[in-house]
Design a protein around this motif. Structure first.
Motif, PDB file in Angstrom:
ATOM      1  N   GLU A   1      -4.558  -2.967  -7.286  1.00 42.67           N
ATOM      2  CA  GLU A   1      -5.235  -1.669  -7.148  1.00 42.67           C
ATOM      3  C   GLU A   1      -4.296  -0.516  -7.486  1.00 42.67           C
ATOM      4  OE1 GLU A   1      -6.769  -1.409  -3.175  1.00 42.67           O
ATOM      5  OE2 GLU A   1      -8.047  -3.167  -3.446  1.00 42.67           O
ATOM      6  N   ARG A   2      -3.022  -0.652  -7.133  1.00 41.74           N
ATOM      7  CA  ARG A   2      -2.042   0.407  -7.388  1.00 41.74           C
ATOM      8  C   ARG A   2      -1.402   0.308  -8.772  1.00 41.74           C
ATOM      9  NH1 ARG A   2       2.403   1.112  -3.073  1.00 41.74           N
ATOM     10  NH2 ARG A   2       2.746   2.965  -4.353  1.00 41.74           N
TER      11      ARG A   2
ATOM     12  N   ASP B   1      -3.720  -8.142  -4.114  1.00 41.71           N
ATOM     13  CA  ASP B   1      -4.874  -7.298  -4.445  1.00 41.71           C
ATOM     14  C   ASP B   1      -4.536  -5.813  -4.318  1.00 41.71           C
ATOM     15  OD1 ASP B   1      -6.388  -9.570  -4.929  1.00 41.71           O
ATOM     16  OD2 ASP B   1      -7.301  -9.572  -2.926  1.00 41.71           O
TER      17      ASP B   1
ATOM     18  N   GLY C   1      -4.670  -1.772 -12.411  1.00 44.18           N
ATOM     19  CA  GLY C   1      -5.311  -1.028 -11.336  1.00 44.18           C
ATOM     20  C   GLY C   1      -6.263   0.032 -11.805  1.00 44.18           C
TER      21      GLY C   1
ATOM     22  N   ARG D   1       0.813  -1.214   0.000  1.00 43.26           N
ATOM     23  CA  ARG D   1       0.000   0.000   0.000  1.00 43.26           C
ATOM     24  C   ARG D   1       0.850   1.269   0.000  1.00 43.26           C
ATOM     25  NH1 ARG D   1      -3.506  -1.290   4.054  1.00 43.26           N
ATOM     26  NH2 ARG D   1      -4.914  -2.137   2.498  1.00 43.26           N
TER      27      ARG D   1
END
Length: 127
Positions: free
Chosen positions: A78-79, A74, A127, A51
């Motif tokens: 997303e990134r 995951d 992402g 993250r």
């Protein structure tokens, strides 16, 4: 030693719970011209690093002491950060949703790691 065809100097997150393997992978990455930014050895640490760390790519041990690393994958998706699964089970051990990501069969050598980095780096951001 064979260098990868992609540009060296990628910043890499390694998720691995075995200290000796982490040190070996760090040496391989250095030989390939990449920088190991962080080693995460627990899922919570891996999710936080996925993250928050500024990385170009991640290498995820699929199984951290019985805990699967899909939640960290995951976050990377997303990134838009590509990743490689490293596992003793091969690509057949992955959930279908993750089957398109490069997989390194443990044990692996520097050449296989370099090829996997090149494959992962060529995957369009999801992402």
């Amino acid at each position: 030693m064979t260098m990868t065809q992609d540009a060296p100097g990628r910043r890499i997150l390694l998720v691995e719970d075995e200290g000796m393997i982490a040190m070996l992978v760090e040496d391989m990455l250095e030989d390939l011209g990449h920088e190991l930014v962080k080693v995460a050895n627990r899922l919570e640490e891996a999710i936080a690093a996925a993250r928050n760390e500024s990385v170009d790519l991640a290498i995820l041990d699929l199984n951290l002491g019985g805990v699967l690393t899909y939640p960290a994958a995951d976050v990377l998706v997303e990134r838009g950060i590509p990743f490689i699964f490293a596992t003793g089970y091969g690509s057949g051990g992955l959930k279908e949703a993750y089957s398109g990501w490069p997989t390194l069969q443990k044990p692996f050598d520097t050449e296989a790691l370099g090829q996997a980095i090149q494959r992962a780096s060529s995957i369009p951001a999801r992402g």
